[in-house]
Design a protein around this motif. Sequence first.
Motif, mmCIF file in Angstrom:
data_model
loop_
_atom_site.group_PDB
_atom_site.id
_atom_site.type_symbol
_atom_site.label_atom_id
_atom_site.label_comp_id
_atom_site.label_asym_id
_atom_site.label_seq_id
_atom_site.Cartn_x
_atom_site.Cartn_y
_atom_site.Cartn_z
ATOM 1 N N ARG A 1 -8.345 -5.131 14.040
ATOM 2 C CA ARG A 1 -8.721 -5.843 15.285
ATOM 3 C C ARG A 1 -8.730 -7.354 15.071
ATOM 4 O O ARG A 1 -8.705 -8.126 16.018
ATOM 5 N N LEU A 2 -8.797 -7.753 13.801
ATOM 6 C CA LEU A 2 -8.785 -9.198 13.494
ATOM 7 C C LEU A 2 -7.397 -9.650 13.064
ATOM 8 O O LEU A 2 -7.232 -10.696 12.432
ATOM 9 N N GLY A 3 -6.383 -8.829 13.381
ATOM 10 C CA GLY A 3 -4.997 -9.239 13.167
ATOM 11 C C GLY A 3 -4.436 -8.958 11.795
ATOM 12 O O GLY A 3 -3.402 -9.512 11.412
ATOM 13 N N VAL A 4 -5.105 -8.094 11.021
ATOM 14 C CA VAL A 4 -4.609 -7.785 9.674
ATOM 15 C C VAL A 4 -3.885 -6.434 9.690
ATOM 16 O O VAL A 4 -4.458 -5.416 10.067
ATOM 17 N N LYS A 5 -2.595 -6.449 9.313
ATOM 18 C CA LYS A 5 -1.839 -5.198 9.229
ATOM 19 C C LYS A 5 -2.027 -4.628 7.823
ATOM 20 O O LYS A 5 -1.958 -5.360 6.845
ATOM 21 N N ASP B 1 1.686 5.489 -3.625
ATOM 22 C CA ASP B 1 0.870 5.478 -4.860
ATOM 23 C C ASP B 1 -0.592 5.175 -4.544
ATOM 24 O O ASP B 1 -1.396 4.960 -5.446
ATOM 25 N N GLY B 2 -0.921 5.059 -3.261
ATOM 26 C CA GLY B 2 -2.322 4.805 -2.886
ATOM 27 C C GLY B 2 -2.687 3.337 -2.907
ATOM 28 O O GLY B 2 -3.828 2.969 -2.670
ATOM 29 N N VAL B 3 -1.684 2.477 -3.175
ATOM 30 C CA VAL B 3 -1.971 1.037 -3.186
ATOM 31 C C VAL B 3 -2.138 0.553 -1.746
ATOM 32 O O VAL B 3 -1.353 0.894 -0.864
ATOM 33 N N LEU B 4 -3.207 -0.229 -1.495
ATOM 34 C CA LEU B 4 -3.481 -0.716 -0.138
ATOM 35 C C LEU B 4 -2.852 -2.103 0.012
ATOM 36 O O LEU B 4 -3.179 -3.016 -0.745
ATOM 37 N N HIS B 5 -1.940 -2.231 0.974
ATOM 38 C CA HIS B 5 -1.271 -3.517 1.232
ATOM 39 C C HIS B 5 -1.834 -4.098 2.529
ATOM 40 O O HIS B 5 -1.959 -3.371 3.521
ATOM 41 N N LEU B 6 -2.205 -5.383 2.476
ATOM 42 C CA LEU B 6 -2.768 -6.023 3.671
ATOM 43 C C LEU B 6 -2.084 -7.365 3.899
ATOM 44 O O LEU B 6 -1.817 -8.102 2.943
ATOM 45 N N GLU B 7 -1.812 -7.664 5.164
ATOM 46 C CA GLU B 7 -1.220 -8.963 5.481
ATOM 47 C C GLU B 7 -1.689 -9.426 6.861
ATOM 48 O O GLU B 7 -1.694 -8.638 7.816
ATOM 49 N N VAL B 8 -2.084 -10.701 6.963
ATOM 50 C CA VAL B 8 -2.516 -11.252 8.258
ATOM 51 C C VAL B 8 -1.289 -11.477 9.134
ATOM 52 O O VAL B 8 -0.316 -12.082 8.703
ATOM 53 N N ARG B 9 -1.326 -10.929 10.339
ATOM 54 C CA ARG B 9 -0.206 -11.089 11.269
ATOM 55 C C ARG B 9 -0.576 -11.952 12.470
ATOM 56 O O ARG B 9 0.279 -12.486 13.158
ATOM 57 N N ASP B 10 -1.913 -12.023 12.764
ATOM 58 C CA ASP B 10 -2.326 -12.722 13.990
ATOM 59 C C ASP B 10 -3.748 -13.248 13.766
ATOM 60 O O ASP B 10 -4.612 -12.490 13.321
ATOM 61 N N GLU B 11 -3.962 -14.537 14.033
ATOM 62 C CA GLU B 11 -5.275 -15.125 13.732
ATOM 63 C C GLU B 11 -6.067 -15.460 14.988
ATOM 64 O O GLU B 11 -7.058 -16.178 14.940
ATOM 65 N N LYS B 12 -5.655 -14.891 16.125
ATOM 66 C CA LYS B 12 -6.326 -15.282 17.393
ATOM 67 C C LYS B 12 -7.755 -14.750 17.454
ATOM 68 O O LYS B 12 -8.692 -15.477 17.713
#
Length: 421
Positions: free
Chosen positions: A59-63, A69-80
């Motif tokens: 909800r805060l714009g993080v995909k 392998d169970g590795v969690l990948h996170l990336e900010v897509r929207d900072e509104k």
Amino acid sequence: MQYFEVTGGQRLKGKVTISGAKNSALPIMAACMLVDGETSLHNVPDLADVRLMIDLLARLGVKSHRDDDGVLHLEVRDEKNVHAEYGLVSKMRASVCVMGPLLAKRKRAQVSMPGGCAIGDRPIGLHIQGLTALGAEFELRNGDVCLQSKQLIGREIFLGGPFGASVTATANVIMAATLATGRTVIESAACEPEIVDLAEFLNASGARITGQGTPIVTIDGVDSLKGTTHHVTPDRIEAGTFIIAAAITNGDVELVNAKPEHLGAVIDRLQRIGVIIERCKAGMMVSSSRRLEPVDITTQPYPGFPTDLQAQAMALLSLADGNSTITEKIFPDRFMHVGELNRMGAKLRKEGPTVIIEGVKNLIGAPVMASDLRASAALVLAGLVATGTTQIRRTYHIDRGYERIEEKLTGLGANIRRLSE
Ligand code: EPZ
């Protein structure tokens, strides 16, 4: 509604692998909002609280996604969006960890006050004190903490509270200070291993933090942080829970991936009780003598005895040969498990922040109610050794902080099943 059915009497034997630390993964996931590019997190446990944090960050714009392998990948897509709403924050207090990253990176944060929970009042005055000390303007609006700042400025901040340091307040101020102008020095910072893990993640992303793990932490602000790869530290509270599970069943268990160096106070107390704990290549070997000695325990900030193992230690000491005491100095109301353990034949008497534990020969299985994450674990431990069968309702509490606990316990020979009403 699901519940656990535990039939006592099995001595636990074998190997159990300790998962990544919930209380390290949650702030580190929030810290991903500070960095540009993708963050890859290894050893993030698959827990209800982690899934809640993924939902909040989305909800805060993080995909985010977990790979095969169970590795969690996170990336900010929207900072509104900068609003962490009551619906989510009230379910998980750790949501407050988004406050520092939002303020530092998006210049604004609107986070619902978390309110109380089963272990007592959960104020966040120290979080606000630390962030306003960095120059943020603060306003309380309809139950939301609203903070804003064009540019945070580093300075010396004393962050000690009435119960000592605050873990997540320390995390919030460290995260915010990474992008502030100049130097921040936090005095009376929390020293927990989860704070060290967060600082190491941030430094790997380009931050300049020193002193983590000591009461004085220094952060020199930088212009930006870059996505990195990080391996979350093992969960010392899960490890402590399994050490006590081995002890209470007089078992013989090897903990894989546990870090004994994170459990000094716990090992000290348990060895006095009669639990044999040895380091081994994979982590720790645990067994116990039949006779358990009574001891006195007081919970304290790290490196003291952790409040998150207080309930589990109480279950163990219920069977010691004599009287013990446990004094709770971090969350004085954290005793919801006392009544439930007494239903199973324990002899516990609360006197203010102290519980007097008169050791009994055995516990008797009974239907009991879980109230919070660690109290639920204590009831499972009691069920492992009680005569007969124990039903533990509200398993959702335990699923917040323990990854597949019934599978791990069954793998050690316990008789535990997850059933539905
Ligand atoms: C963290 O909670 C942990 N949670 C808790 O684990 C743990 O019990 C606690 O630290 C203590 O070790 C996470 O890390 C997500 P605090 P936190 O701020 O940060 C008072 C579990 O079971 N205080 O260190 O919320 C507070 O009331 C959970 O995994 C203030 O007075 O705890 C308490 O008495 C439960 N003002 C003491 O400080 C504040 O602004 C320590 O709280 C903040 C806290």
